[in-house]
Motif scaffolding. Structure first.
Motif: not given
Length: 282
Positions: A252-274
């Motif tokens: 019927e559809k596709k689902y993508t599972l996203w997993v973030l290792n919270l040791q890389f949380l700084d990279g997450y915030f930097k990406s969202v801000r960019n």
């Protein structure tokens, strides 16, 4: 569990929730914003959840090593945010993306006449799944979904749910033919209120031998697990999604599972801000 809402003059315009459904993983359970409200409502609740994670993930009592979510890859906002984070971090052990084909099975799909065996999955089966996944993806999915060899963690979490009057169960099964492991099934069960989009009460099928497993055998084996649900149709997520496509398995559809290792949380915030130039506050 965590709930964040965006309200203006008594009206609700945004909501985001997370729940600890796996031993050390919090699942983003719901994220929505009204198109009639402030344009940044959806991003604002995302920002508040990010602040919560930043403040609390280092506390052992939160059991928050990973944050995960499922999203439709054709949904522009989560693909832009979560897909962008994985791309910007550029390390599948920091943030990973794995795509499933999603479908429902019922008796009309029939049964297979080719013999197969279904057993509770043991450590050797999970080790084989790990070898396959590392070769295919190399991401974080097995760590986040309690699919590594560790029998205690999931049982402890299920007991904690039960203590508070809720249901959370996880069962693993191995599908074999001629003593060869073909697929691993993860059966998850939860209460109706915890089960948005059937993602916490469904069957995940991890196909290790795409060339050696017929679609009919996969469907027949999955239907044997339906007794856990007490319903006519069975929500099934098949990984990798390429198996469903190459074998012409209707989904019927596709689902993508996203997993973030919270040791890389700084990279997450930097990406969202960019991505959004700024994170709104207030």
């Amino acid at each position: 569990a965590l709930h964040v809402v965006f309200q203006d003059r008594g009206s609700l315009f945004g909501h985001m929730s997370m729940i600890r459904f796996y031993s050390n993983s919090w699942l983003i359970h719901h994220h929505a914003a009204s198109k009639k409200g402030p344009i940044m409502a959806g991003l604002e609740v995302l920002d508040q959840v990010g602040s919560y994670v930043n403040e609390f993930h280092t506390l052992h009592s939160t059991h928050m090593d990973f944050v995960i979510c499922y999203f439709r890859p054709d949904n522009r906002f989560p693909n832009r945010v979560f897909g962008g984070v994985a791309k910007d971090i550029g390390n599948p052990k920091g943030a990973s993306l794995d795509t499933f084909a999603y479908l429902h099975l019922s008796d009309e799909h029939g049964k297979d006449t080719v013999p197969y065996q279904m057993f509770p999955a043991g450590p050797a089966d999970l080790k084989e799944l790990e070898r396959f996944y590392e070769s295919y993806s190399g991401g974080l999915m097995l760590d986040a979904l309690d699919l590594k060899v560790d029998e205690k963690k999931g049982d402890e979490l299920s007991a904690e749910y039960l203590k508070h009057g809720f249901k959370r169960q996880l069962h693993l099964f191995a599908l074999k033919q001629d003593d060869s492991l073909k697929a691993v099934f993860m059966v998850t069960l939860s209460d109706l209120g915890l089960n948005l989009s059937n993602l916490t009460s469904s069957v995940h099928a991890f196909v290790l031998d795409p060339d050696g497993l017929s679609v009919q055998t996969l469907k027949s084996a999955a239907l044997h697990l339906r007794r856990h649900y007490g319903r006519d149709d069975l929500p099934l997520l098949v990984f990798p999604s390429e198996y469903a496509e190459s074998r012409s398995l209707p989904f019927e559809k596709k689902y993508t599972l996203w997993v973030l290792n919270l040791q890389f949380l700084d990279g997450y915030f930097k990406s969202v801000r960019n991505t959004f130039k700024r994170i709104p506050h207030g």
